[in-house]
Motif scaffolding. Structure first.
Motif, PDB file in Angstrom:
ATOM      1  N   GLN A   3      30.905  44.754  40.553  1.00 53.07           N
ATOM      2  CA  GLN A   3      32.231  45.238  40.156  1.00 53.07           C
ATOM      3  C   GLN A   3      33.338  44.858  41.137  1.00 53.07           C
ATOM      4  OE1 GLN A   3      32.971  46.839  37.170  1.00 53.07           O
ATOM      5  NE2 GLN A   3      30.904  46.139  36.734  1.00 53.07           N
ATOM      6  N   LEU A   4      32.958  44.500  42.359  1.00 48.49           N
ATOM      7  CA  LEU A   4      33.945  44.179  43.391  1.00 48.49           C
ATOM      8  C   LEU A   4      33.453  42.977  44.170  1.00 48.49           C
ATOM      9  CD1 LEU A   4      36.509  45.082  45.002  1.00 48.49           C
ATOM     10  CD2 LEU A   4      34.936  46.354  46.457  1.00 48.49           C
ATOM     11  N   PHE A   5      34.337  41.992  44.370  1.00 50.47           N
ATOM     12  CA  PHE A   5      33.995  40.817  45.159  1.00 50.47           C
ATOM     13  C   PHE A   5      35.285  40.190  45.660  1.00 50.47           C
ATOM     14  CE2 PHE A   5      33.549  39.866  40.596  1.00 50.47           C
ATOM     15  CZ  PHE A   5      34.598  38.978  40.414  1.00 50.47           C
ATOM     16  N   PHE A   6      35.164  39.082  46.380  1.00 52.17           N
ATOM     17  CA  PHE A   6      36.311  38.445  47.015  1.00 52.17           C
ATOM     18  C   PHE A   6      36.388  36.991  46.576  1.00 52.17           C
ATOM     19  CE2 PHE A   6      35.153  42.112  49.363  1.00 52.17           C
ATOM     20  CZ  PHE A   6      36.366  42.698  49.679  1.00 52.17           C
ATOM     21  N   LEU A   7      37.586  36.570  46.172  1.00 56.07           N
ATOM     22  CA  LEU A   7      37.830  35.228  45.662  1.00 56.07           C
ATOM     23  C   LEU A   7      38.571  34.394  46.694  1.00 56.07           C
ATOM     24  CD1 LEU A   7      37.998  33.188  43.216  1.00 56.07           C
ATOM     25  CD2 LEU A   7      40.207  34.275  42.703  1.00 56.07           C
ATOM     26  N   SER A   8      38.128  33.170  46.853  1.00 54.17           N
ATOM     27  CA  SER A   8      38.813  32.186  47.686  1.00 54.17           C
ATOM     28  C   SER A   8      38.474  30.826  47.109  1.00 54.17           C
ATOM     29  CB  SER A   8      38.348  32.300  49.137  1.00 54.17           C
ATOM     30  OG  SER A   8      39.125  31.457  49.966  1.00 54.17           O
ATOM     31  N   SER A   9      39.057  29.778  47.690  1.00 59.25           N
ATOM     32  CA  SER A   9      38.753  28.440  47.195  1.00 59.25           C
ATOM     33  C   SER A   9      38.795  27.425  48.325  1.00 59.25           C
ATOM     34  CB  SER A   9      39.749  28.023  46.114  1.00 59.25           C
ATOM     35  OG  SER A   9      39.478  26.707  45.690  1.00 59.25           O
ATOM     36  N   MET A  10      37.784  26.574  48.342  1.00 57.78           N
ATOM     37  CA  MET A  10      37.765  25.441  49.260  1.00 57.78           C
ATOM     38  C   MET A  10      38.451  24.244  48.620  1.00 57.78           C
ATOM     39  SD  MET A  10      33.964  25.668  50.939  1.00 57.78           S
ATOM     40  CE  MET A  10      33.106  25.743  49.379  1.00 57.78           C
ATOM     41  N   ASP A  11      38.708  24.294  47.308  1.00 58.59           N
ATOM     42  CA  ASP A  11      39.277  23.172  46.560  1.00 58.59           C
ATOM     43  C   ASP A  11      40.764  23.311  46.260  1.00 58.59           C
ATOM     44  OD1 ASP A  11      36.848  21.731  46.246  1.00 58.59           O
ATOM     45  OD2 ASP A  11      36.242  23.121  44.688  1.00 58.59           O
ATOM     46  N   SER A  12      41.302  24.506  46.313  1.00 53.90           N
ATOM     47  CA  SER A  12      42.677  24.745  45.887  1.00 53.90           C
ATOM     48  C   SER A  12      43.477  25.450  46.974  1.00 53.90           C
ATOM     49  CB  SER A  12      42.671  25.611  44.624  1.00 53.90           C
ATOM     50  OG  SER A  12      43.972  26.073  44.329  1.00 53.90           O
ATOM     51  N   PHE A  15      44.685  28.978  46.089  1.00 53.04           N
ATOM     52  CA  PHE A  15      43.712  30.068  46.138  1.00 53.04           C
ATOM     53  C   PHE A  15      42.913  30.071  47.444  1.00 53.04           C
ATOM     54  CE2 PHE A  15      44.654  29.476  41.688  1.00 53.04           C
ATOM     55  CZ  PHE A  15      44.802  30.775  41.243  1.00 53.04           C
ATOM     56  N   SER A  16      43.449  29.432  48.478  1.00 57.90           N
ATOM     57  CA  SER A  16      42.715  29.352  49.743  1.00 57.90           C
ATOM     58  C   SER A  16      42.710  30.677  50.493  1.00 57.90           C
ATOM     59  CB  SER A  16      43.277  28.241  50.630  1.00 57.90           C
ATOM     60  OG  SER A  16      44.634  28.504  50.935  1.00 57.90           O
ATOM     61  N   SER A  17      43.720  31.519  50.293  1.00 58.96           N
ATOM     62  CA  SER A  17      43.681  32.834  50.921  1.00 58.96           C
ATOM     63  C   SER A  17      42.747  33.734  50.113  1.00 58.96           C
ATOM     64  CB  SER A  17      45.080  33.434  51.018  1.00 58.96           C
ATOM     65  OG  SER A  17      45.623  33.596  49.739  1.00 58.96           O
ATOM     66  N   VAL A  18      42.281  34.775  50.731  1.00 58.27           N
ATOM     67  CA  VAL A  18      41.289  35.653  50.111  1.00 58.27           C
ATOM     68  C   VAL A  18      41.976  36.767  49.339  1.00 58.27           C
ATOM     69  CG1 VAL A  18      39.409  37.270  50.587  1.00 58.27           C
ATOM     70  CG2 VAL A  18      39.615  35.157  51.902  1.00 58.27           C
ATOM     71  N   CYS A  19      41.498  37.024  48.133  1.00 57.47           N
ATOM     72  CA  CYS A  19      41.970  38.202  47.418  1.00 57.47           C
ATOM     73  C   CYS A  19      40.769  39.013  46.936  1.00 57.47           C
ATOM     74  CB  CYS A  19      42.927  37.847  46.286  1.00 57.47           C
ATOM     75  SG  CYS A  19      42.223  37.076  44.860  1.00 57.47           S
ATOM     76  N   ARG A  20      40.961  40.300  46.962  1.00 58.08           N
ATOM     77  CA  ARG A  20      39.939  41.250  46.517  1.00 58.08           C
ATOM     78  C   ARG A  20      40.020  41.317  44.994  1.00 58.08           C
ATOM     79  NH1 ARG A  20      40.077  46.867  45.375  1.00 58.08           N
ATOM     80  NH2 ARG A  20      38.202  47.954  46.051  1.00 58.08           N
ATOM     81  N   CYS A  21      38.893  41.168  44.331  1.00 56.80           N
ATOM     82  CA  CYS A  21      38.856  41.211  42.871  1.00 56.80           C
ATOM     83  C   CYS A  21      38.003  42.375  42.400  1.00 56.80           C
ATOM     84  CB  CYS A  21      38.266  39.915  42.307  1.00 56.80           C
ATOM     85  SG  CYS A  21      39.278  38.467  42.593  1.00 56.80           S
ATOM     86  N   LEU A  36      34.820  37.041  33.277  1.00 65.14           N
ATOM     87  CA  LEU A  36      35.269  38.344  33.754  1.00 65.14           C
ATOM     88  C   LEU A  36      36.779  38.334  33.911  1.00 65.14           C
ATOM     89  CD1 LEU A  36      32.690  39.044  36.624  1.00 65.14           C
ATOM     90  CD2 LEU A  36      32.679  40.003  34.299  1.00 65.14           C
ATOM     91  N   MET A  37      37.428  39.363  33.382  1.00 70.25           N
ATOM     92  CA  MET A  37      38.830  39.598  33.664  1.00 70.25           C
ATOM     93  C   MET A  37      38.849  40.475  34.916  1.00 70.25           C
ATOM     94  SD  MET A  37      41.948  39.026  32.636  1.00 70.25           S
ATOM     95  CE  MET A  37      41.774  38.637  30.916  1.00 70.25           C
ATOM     96  N   VAL A  38      39.577  40.024  35.940  1.00 67.24           N
ATOM     97  CA  VAL A  38      39.593  40.743  37.202  1.00 67.24           C
ATOM     98  C   VAL A  38      41.028  41.022  37.637  1.00 67.24           C
ATOM     99  CG1 VAL A  38      37.401  39.741  37.967  1.00 67.24           C
ATOM    100  CG2 VAL A  38      39.539  38.642  38.632  1.00 67.24           C
ATOM    101  N   SER A  39      41.203  42.092  38.394  1.00 67.34           N
ATOM    102  CA  SER A  39      42.485  42.357  39.044  1.00 67.34           C
ATOM    103  C   SER A  39      42.435  41.717  40.428  1.00 67.34           C
ATOM    104  CB  SER A  39      42.729  43.858  39.155  1.00 67.34           C
ATOM    105  OG  SER A  39      41.749  44.450  39.991  1.00 67.34           O
ATOM    106  N   CYS A  40      43.585  41.290  40.927  1.00 67.94           N
ATOM    107  CA  CYS A  40      43.670  40.602  42.221  1.00 67.94           C
ATOM    108  C   CYS A  40      44.513  41.413  43.188  1.00 67.94           C
ATOM    109  CB  CYS A  40      44.334  39.238  42.064  1.00 67.94           C
ATOM    110  SG  CYS A  40      43.535  38.192  40.868  1.00 67.94           S
ATOM    111  N   ASP A  41      43.998  41.629  44.381  1.00 68.19           N
ATOM    112  CA  ASP A  41      44.723  42.357  45.411  1.00 68.19           C
ATOM    113  C   ASP A  41      44.585  41.599  46.725  1.00 68.19           C
ATOM    114  OD1 ASP A  41      46.115  44.299  46.805  1.00 68.19           O
ATOM    115  OD2 ASP A  41      44.313  45.493  47.170  1.00 68.19           O
ATOM    116  N   PRO A  42      45.632  41.038  47.274  1.00 62.00           N
ATOM    117  CA  PRO A  42      46.997  41.045  46.758  1.00 62.00           C
ATOM    118  C   PRO A  42      47.122  40.087  45.583  1.00 62.00           C
ATOM    119  CG  PRO A  42      46.898  39.679  48.715  1.00 62.00           C
ATOM    120  CD  PRO A  42      45.530  40.288  48.536  1.00 62.00           C
ATOM    121  N   PRO A  43      48.203  40.249  44.801  1.00 60.00           N
ATOM    122  CA  PRO A  43      48.422  39.309  43.701  1.00 60.00           C
ATOM    123  C   PRO A  43      48.530  37.877  44.229  1.00 60.00           C
ATOM    124  CG  PRO A  43      49.858  41.208  43.489  1.00 60.00           C
ATOM    125  CD  PRO A  43      49.208  41.299  44.836  1.00 60.00           C
TER     126      PRO A  43
END
Length: 134
Positions: A3-12, A15-21, A36-43
């Motif tokens: 239900q909770l994870f962290f998104l980042s990207s090595m390619d973009s 999206f290189s900064s981390v956001c809580r999803c 999955l539809m996720v909310s992003c914090d921070p936007p």
């Protein structure tokens, strides 16, 4: 389902900064793949995408066809990132705006920690994503 994870990207860079999803809801895409539809914090900064106030929700699905985002067993998990768009026809796939990775912890996302083994397909074909273009 995680239900909770962290998104980042090595390619973009976007999206290189981390956001809580946090998972808002599971979605089945027109091709039958699970997303999955996720909310992003921070936007996410959305200025270049026509969202000057930021992007607070994203739609994510597995980058590799043999992986399922509803039941992924290990982190990191490679995903396609797209904007939720209610104006798409019911049979159209939402366009991917970037590739990214989801991680179990914020620290792993910041360091792009790859301790977990990617799927067999990802190991054999690291540059061969699903048929959906980014």
């Amino acid at each position: 389902m995680q239900q909770l994870f962290f998104l980042s990207s090595m390619d973009s860079g976007q999206f290189s900064s981390v956001c809580r999803c946090e998972v808002l809801r599971p979605i089945e895409l027109p091709n039958g793949h699970h997303a999955l539809m996720v909310s992003c914090d921070p936007p996410v900064n959305g200025q270049e995408l026509g969202h000057p106030l930021g992007i607070g929700e994203l739609l994510l699905w597995s980058r590799f066809e043999d992986e399922d985002l509803w039941t992924f067993p290990t982190f990191p998990h490679f995903v396609q990132i797209c904007l939720p768009d209610a104006d798409l026809p019911a049979d159209a796939m939402p366009p991917s705006i970037a590739w990214g990775e989801i991680y179990e912890t914020e620290a792993d996302a910041r360091s792009h920690e790859m301790d977990a083994r990617p799927s067999e397909r990802a190991r054999r074909n690291p540059d061969c994503p699903t048929k959906c273009a980014r």
